[in-house]
Every structure is written in structure tokens, then in C-alpha cells.
Design an enzyme around this catalytic site. Structure first.
Site, mmCIF file in Angstrom:
data_model
loop_
_atom_site.group_PDB
_atom_site.id
_atom_site.type_symbol
_atom_site.label_atom_id
_atom_site.label_comp_id
_atom_site.label_asym_id
_atom_site.label_seq_id
_atom_site.Cartn_x
_atom_site.Cartn_y
_atom_site.Cartn_z
ATOM 1 N N TYR A 140 0.853 -1.210 0.000
ATOM 2 C CA TYR A 140 0.000 0.000 0.000
ATOM 3 C C TYR A 140 0.882 1.250 0.000
ATOM 4 O O TYR A 140 0.739 2.134 -0.848
ATOM 5 C CB TYR A 140 -0.923 -0.017 1.221
ATOM 6 C CG TYR A 140 -1.623 1.290 1.463
ATOM 7 C CD1 TYR A 140 -2.509 1.804 0.516
ATOM 8 C CD2 TYR A 140 -1.400 2.027 2.634
ATOM 9 C CE1 TYR A 140 -3.146 3.017 0.726
ATOM 10 C CE2 TYR A 140 -2.038 3.231 2.849
ATOM 11 C CZ TYR A 140 -2.907 3.731 1.896
ATOM 12 O OH TYR A 140 -3.532 4.930 2.097
ATOM 13 N N LYS A 144 1.564 4.151 -3.045
ATOM 14 C CA LYS A 144 1.355 5.599 -2.876
ATOM 15 C C LYS A 144 2.649 6.377 -3.151
ATOM 16 O O LYS A 144 2.612 7.480 -3.703
ATOM 17 C CB LYS A 144 0.840 5.890 -1.457
ATOM 18 C CG LYS A 144 -0.589 5.404 -1.211
ATOM 19 C CD LYS A 144 -1.627 6.389 -1.736
ATOM 20 C CE LYS A 144 -3.038 5.955 -1.463
ATOM 21 N NZ LYS A 144 -4.035 6.980 -1.743
HETATM 22 N N1 UFG Z 1 -5.444 -2.161 15.710
HETATM 23 C C1 UFG Z 1 -5.841 -3.055 16.675
HETATM 24 N N2 UFG Z 1 -7.083 -3.601 16.581
HETATM 25 C C2 UFG Z 1 -7.949 -3.299 15.566
HETATM 26 C C3 UFG Z 1 -7.528 -2.371 14.588
HETATM 27 C C4 UFG Z 1 -6.273 -1.829 14.691
HETATM 28 O O1 UFG Z 1 -5.093 -3.359 17.598
HETATM 29 O O2 UFG Z 1 -9.068 -3.835 15.539
HETATM 30 C C5 UFG Z 1 -4.124 -1.540 15.830
HETATM 31 C C6 UFG Z 1 -3.256 -1.755 14.611
HETATM 32 O O3 UFG Z 1 -2.564 -2.974 14.688
HETATM 33 C C7 UFG Z 1 -2.368 -0.528 14.662
HETATM 34 C C8 UFG Z 1 -3.276 0.559 15.258
HETATM 35 O O4 UFG Z 1 -4.313 -0.158 15.924
HETATM 36 O O5 UFG Z 1 -1.325 -0.752 15.542
HETATM 37 C C9 UFG Z 1 -3.876 1.473 14.239
HETATM 38 O O6 UFG Z 1 -4.461 0.672 13.226
HETATM 39 P P1 UFG Z 1 -5.461 1.257 12.143
HETATM 40 O O7 UFG Z 1 -5.862 0.104 11.267
HETATM 41 O O8 UFG Z 1 -6.519 2.051 12.770
HETATM 42 O O9 UFG Z 1 -4.573 2.254 11.315
HETATM 43 P P2 UFG Z 1 -3.177 1.989 10.586
HETATM 44 O O10 UFG Z 1 -2.157 2.708 11.392
HETATM 45 O O11 UFG Z 1 -2.920 0.579 10.255
HETATM 46 O O12 UFG Z 1 -3.488 2.660 9.180
HETATM 47 C C10 UFG Z 1 -3.364 4.000 8.980
HETATM 48 C C11 UFG Z 1 -4.150 4.388 7.757
HETATM 49 C C12 UFG Z 1 -3.522 3.778 6.548
HETATM 50 C C13 UFG Z 1 -2.062 4.083 6.529
HETATM 51 C C14 UFG Z 1 -1.406 3.619 7.784
HETATM 52 C C15 UFG Z 1 0.059 3.928 7.809
HETATM 53 O O13 UFG Z 1 -5.482 3.956 7.860
HETATM 54 O O14 UFG Z 1 -4.128 4.311 5.399
HETATM 55 O O15 UFG Z 1 -2.013 4.297 8.853
HETATM 56 O O16 UFG Z 1 0.719 2.828 8.387
HETATM 57 F F1 UFG Z 1 -1.463 3.449 5.503
#
Ligand code: UFG
Length: 331
Positions: A140, A144
Site C-alpha cells: 500500500y 502511494k
Molecule cells: N489495531 C488493533 N485492533 C484493531 C484495529 C487496529 O489493535 O481492531 C491496531 C493496529 O494494529 C495498529 C493501530 O491499531 O497498531 C492502528 O491501526 P489502524 O488500522 O486504525 O490504522 P493503521 O495505522 O494501520 O493505518 C493507517 C491508515 C492507513 C495508513 C497507515 C500507515 O489507515 O491508510 O495508517 O501505516 F497506511
């Protein structure tokens, strides 16, 4: 101005559309509705087109004189991108190349692009500025970064004017609580916590408690979706006065762990979150916090929502509203 918003039926895109309409602009939304929702778009034209459909895309530009494009349409799930990278390169990179071709063929020279903190990979500094090295750790983020590079080259070669905004973690919802995050399946932290509270089920999972952080869970910088939309308006204005290629990191500059978020959700809702601890999720960097000094100084961008609980409060209002209407909302 007449603006084409790709991905305008999605979470951040639909907020952008509302902000543009509220500011008096004329908006056309292009969205294939694969993850976005028609109900999230009102008071403007909605065209169901995928960026890979070149003929349809060209027809969108023919006969409509756009002043510019705000480009959100993309596949955007880190873990899915690890499993199905081809879909990410095709949709995001080839789709954007098609979009740029159509823009150039129809003399549209301004684009504001929805990029991501995922282009940086694992941070080497506590806060990530625009100059930070870019070594994305998942397809991803790689897709980008390829698009950013493409835009920079097109700016040099063809005079395209582009602003890339690298969002950290988009969160919260519009004060109207009429639009907000509604992914199916939902993978993001705040909506998953709030949904588990609404359903009253202990289906919330914490992915990884063995990271090198204070409490062992991942740290992120949560930025309100309204503040992101406001930055895009400022970015568009910048392109009118300062042509060329520009990049900005958008975040609040404060890191919150998964456990911090769970506690803040408990404070806002008055409910106890029940969760299970799971292994690490593939492709997750331990810490991502923005240095947004450049956006603040160049664009005069000042986030309104700086407090995590305030951000979660807006998300909670949306999720309660959405949950109440759930069965009546068409997919
Ligand atoms: N997490 C959990 N449980 C869940 C969902 C998420 O523990 O049910 C954790 C993830 O493992 C992570 C944190 O919460 O550590 C944040 O996760 P999110 O999925 O909310 O967000 P991300 O950081 O993975 O994703 C965001 C944006 C993406 C971007 C990314 C950069 O949504 O578009 O940051 O790494 F690419």
C-alpha cells in the site's frame, strides 16, 4: 471552482465533498462504489466509474471543465495490500496514471493527492518530517510512493501542479454525524473499538503488545477528518499561487498507543472495552507520528481537533447514529 473528487463516496472523500460544497464549490464525484457509499454523497453529481475504465474516465472529463482534481480513489488497507499486492499496484498506480492522462488530455493541471504516512516505513526519527527517508514496508505504502514520484515527474515534464498530503491516522467524523467511517469489513482501531461497544460484544482485538513502545502497543498520530479536508482546500489555493510539486505531512504531532485509544474510548462512552490480545498484524510499523511544521507554516494549516477524546467524541456520535440506522442503509 469546479472540482472532480475521485473516491468522493469514501470516508475522507465524502468529508472533502461536504467541505467543498459548504465553501460554495461545484463538485462532481467519481467513485466505483467498491468501498464507498452512494448515501455518503448528496447535493452533487455522482458518477460510478472505476479509474481503470479509461474510456469512461475520458468521457467524465469531456464536456465538464474542471478547475482541478482531488484524488482519493484507492485501495487503502495495509494488511490486504500484503496479501494482494497486484490489486494495489493496478488500482492505485495504474488508476492514477489513467487519471493523469485524462487530466492532461483535457487541460486540467491541478491535482491534490491523498497520500499516506505509510510511504515512510519504519521511522528513524521520533517525528516524521517531509525529508524523512522513504522506505515503505508494505505494498500500500509502496503504491502511494510510486504515485508521488509519478506526480513529481509529470509536474517536471508537463507542467502538472500537484500537492501530496501524507495523512497519519484519519479519525473522527463530521459534526453533522451524517457521514463518517463505514468500512465493511472494518479494520481501523477507533471504529472497531466503538462498534464493539455498540454491539456489546467482546470482539475487539489488540494486535501486538510486544512492540518497543511504552505499553507494548503501536503508537499512532490521530488527525480529525475535518482538519484533513481543510488542508486540502488550502492545498488547492496553494496551487493557484505557487505552481509545481509540493508535499506535506498532516498529523497532530502527538502519539497515542492502542491502549491509550481504548482508554480514551472508555472515557468518552462511559463503557468498558472488552478485548483480546492477538499477535502482531502484518505490515504495522511500531510508531508513526507526524512533524507537520511545514503544513502549519506554508499553508497556515491549524488543526482544530487536537485532543484525542474530542476526536473520539465526534466518531462516537457518528457510530451511534450509523448503528441506529444500520438496517435502513443500502450498501
Ligand atoms: N489495531 C488493533 N485492533 C484493531 C484495529 C487496529 O489493535 O481492531 C491496531 C493496529 O494494529 C495498529 C493501530 O491499531 O497498531 C492502528 O491501526 P489502524 O488500522 O486504525 O490504522 P493503521 O495505522 O494501520 O493505518 C493507517 C491508515 C492507513 C495508513 C497507515 C500507515 O489507515 O491508510 O495508517 O501505516 F497506511
Amino acid at each position: 471552482m469546479k472540482i472532480l473528487v475521485t473516491g468522493g463516496a469514501g470516508y475522507i472523500g465524502s468529508q472533502m465533498v461536504k467541505t467543498l460544497l459548504d465553501s460554495g464549490h461545484d463538485v462532481t464525484v467519481l467513485d466505483d462504489l467498491s468501498t464507498g457509499h452512494a448515501w455518503a454523497v448528496s447535493d452533487c453529481e455522482l458518477l460510478q466509474v472505476n479509474l481503470l475504465e479509461e474510456d469512461k474516465l475520458s468521457a467524465v472529463f469531456r464536456g465538464r471543465k474542471f478547475d482541478g482534481v482531488i484524488h482519493f480513489a484507492a485501495k487503502s488497507l495495509v494488511s490486504e495490500s500484503v496479501q494482494k499486492p497486484d490489486i494495489y499496484y493496478r488500482n492505485n498506480v495504474v488508476g492514477t496514471l489513467n487519471l493523469i492522462h485524462s487530466m492532461l488530455a483535457h487541460d486540467v493541471d491541478k491535482i491534490v493527492f491523498s497520500s499516506t504516512a505509510a510511504i515512510f516505513g519504519n521511522p528513524t526519527t521520533p517525528k516524521i518530517s517531509e525529508e524523512h527517508s522513504k522506505h515503505p514496508v508494505n505494498p500500500y505504502g509502496k503504491s502511494k510512493l510510486m504515485i508521488e514520484n509519478m506526480l513529481e515527474d509529470m509536474a517536471f515534464a508537463y507542467g502538472l501542479n500537484a500537492v501530496c498530503f501524507r495523512y497519519f491516522n484519519a479519525a473522527g467524523a463530521d459534526a453533522s454525524a451524517s457521514i463518517g467511517e463505514a468500512h465493511e469489513p472494518e479494520t481501523h482501531l477507533i471504529p472497531n473499538v466503538l462498534r464493539s461497544l455498540l454491539k456489546g460484544e467482546a470482539d475487539m482485538k489488540v494486535f501486538g503488545v510486544d512492540y518497543d513502545t511504552l505499553d507494548g502497543t503501536c503508537v499512532r498520530d490521530y488527525i480529525h477528518v475535518n482538519d484533513l479536508a481543510d488542508a486540502h482546500l488550502l492545498g488547492f489555493d496553494l496551487l493557484k499561487s505557487t505552481p509545481g510539486f509540493h508535499t506535506y505531512n498532516l498529523g497532530n504531532g502527538n502519539g497515542f498507543s492502542v491502549m491509550d485509544v481504548i482508554r480514551a474510548c472508555e472515557t468518552v462512552t462511559g463503557k468498558k472495552v472488552r478485548y483480546t490480545v492477538e499477535g502482531r498484524r502484518q505490515g504495522d510499523p511500531a510508531v508513526l507520528v507526524a512533524d507537520s511544521t511545514k503544513a502549519r507554516t506554508h499553508l497556515n494549516w491549524e488543526p482544530e481537533f487536537v485532543n484525542l477524546e474530542q476526536i473520539i467524541e465526534t466518531a462516537w456520535r457518528w457510530h451511534k447514529n450509523f448503528h441506529a440506522r444500520w438496517s435502513q442503509i443500502p450498501e
